[in-house]
Design a protein around this motif. Structure first.
Motif, mmCIF file in Angstrom:
data_model
loop_
_atom_site.group_PDB
_atom_site.id
_atom_site.type_symbol
_atom_site.label_atom_id
_atom_site.label_comp_id
_atom_site.label_asym_id
_atom_site.label_seq_id
_atom_site.Cartn_x
_atom_site.Cartn_y
_atom_site.Cartn_z
ATOM 1 N N TYR A 209 3.697 12.695 2.806
ATOM 2 C CA TYR A 209 3.747 11.406 3.500
ATOM 3 C C TYR A 209 3.832 11.627 5.008
ATOM 4 O O TYR A 209 4.645 12.411 5.489
ATOM 5 C CB TYR A 209 4.968 10.588 3.064
ATOM 6 N N LYS A 210 2.978 10.903 5.729
ATOM 7 C CA LYS A 210 3.002 10.972 7.193
ATOM 8 C C LYS A 210 4.047 10.003 7.743
ATOM 9 O O LYS A 210 4.759 10.303 8.694
ATOM 10 C CB LYS A 210 1.616 10.599 7.715
ATOM 11 N N SER B 111 0.860 -1.183 0.000
ATOM 12 C CA SER B 111 0.000 0.000 0.000
ATOM 13 C C SER B 111 0.896 1.233 0.000
ATOM 14 O O SER B 111 2.050 1.156 0.413
ATOM 15 C CB SER B 111 -0.887 0.014 1.255
ATOM 16 N N ASP C 56 1.318 6.377 4.340
ATOM 17 C CA ASP C 56 0.267 7.209 4.942
ATOM 18 C C ASP C 56 0.494 8.663 4.578
ATOM 19 O O ASP C 56 1.627 9.125 4.533
ATOM 20 C CB ASP C 56 0.302 7.095 6.473
ATOM 21 N N TYR D 119 8.663 8.700 10.715
ATOM 22 C CA TYR D 119 7.488 9.574 10.836
ATOM 23 C C TYR D 119 7.887 10.990 10.439
ATOM 24 O O TYR D 119 8.926 11.491 10.856
ATOM 25 C CB TYR D 119 6.939 9.535 12.264
ATOM 26 N N TRP E 199 -0.580 12.904 5.204
ATOM 27 C CA TRP E 199 -1.265 13.926 5.996
ATOM 28 C C TRP E 199 -2.439 14.419 5.158
ATOM 29 O O TRP E 199 -2.241 14.859 4.028
ATOM 30 C CB TRP E 199 -0.330 15.103 6.278
#
Length: 129
Positions: A97-98, A86, A89, A110, A91
């Motif tokens: 990208y988170k 996938s 993640d 992170y 924001w």
């Protein structure tokens, strides 16, 4: 006959040197791992020099996300998705990208909501400086 038993004693005493040699080879096998320990942020990753192959004409968000992927050792989002299953993640408000998984282990990076790699884009595009 007693002399023969003494000979055995002498040849037996060479055993410790063999076991010492074995421990030495173990030491040299461990050493290279120390060198490939996580580099300080200023150092370049071996596989992909950060900001080296940034395409021109991308948006700030795209440039930032590429740098975040490269920092985690991925060549592209396609490679990331095909391996992880996938996309990273995001924001919701900025589209950045988170978090990104590091290639090759379970470590996760992170990221902030705001761009962190602007200094790399300037180097890459050369025009925007």
């Amino acid at each position: 006959h007693s002399q023969h038993s003494q000979d055995f004693g002498v040849s037996g005493s060479s055993a410790p040197t063999t076991s010492q040699r074995a421990t030495n080879s173990n030491v040299s096998r461990v050493a290279p791992q120390k060198r490939s320990a996580p580099a300080s942020p200023g150092a370049q990753a071996d596989e992909i020099p950060l900001g080296s192959s940034l395409p021109t004409g991308l948006s700030d968000v795209e440039l930032e996300n590429i740098c975040r992927l490269q920092y985690a050792r991925w060549a592209s989002e396609q490679e990331y998705i095909s391996s992880v299953g996938s996309p990273p993640d995001l924001w919701p408000d900025s589209g950045l990208y988170k978090s990104t998984k590091k290639k090759g282990d379970d470590c996760k990076f992170y990221w902030k909501k705001v761009p962190e790699w602007k200094h790399m884009w300037n180097k890459a595009s050369g025009m925007k400086a």
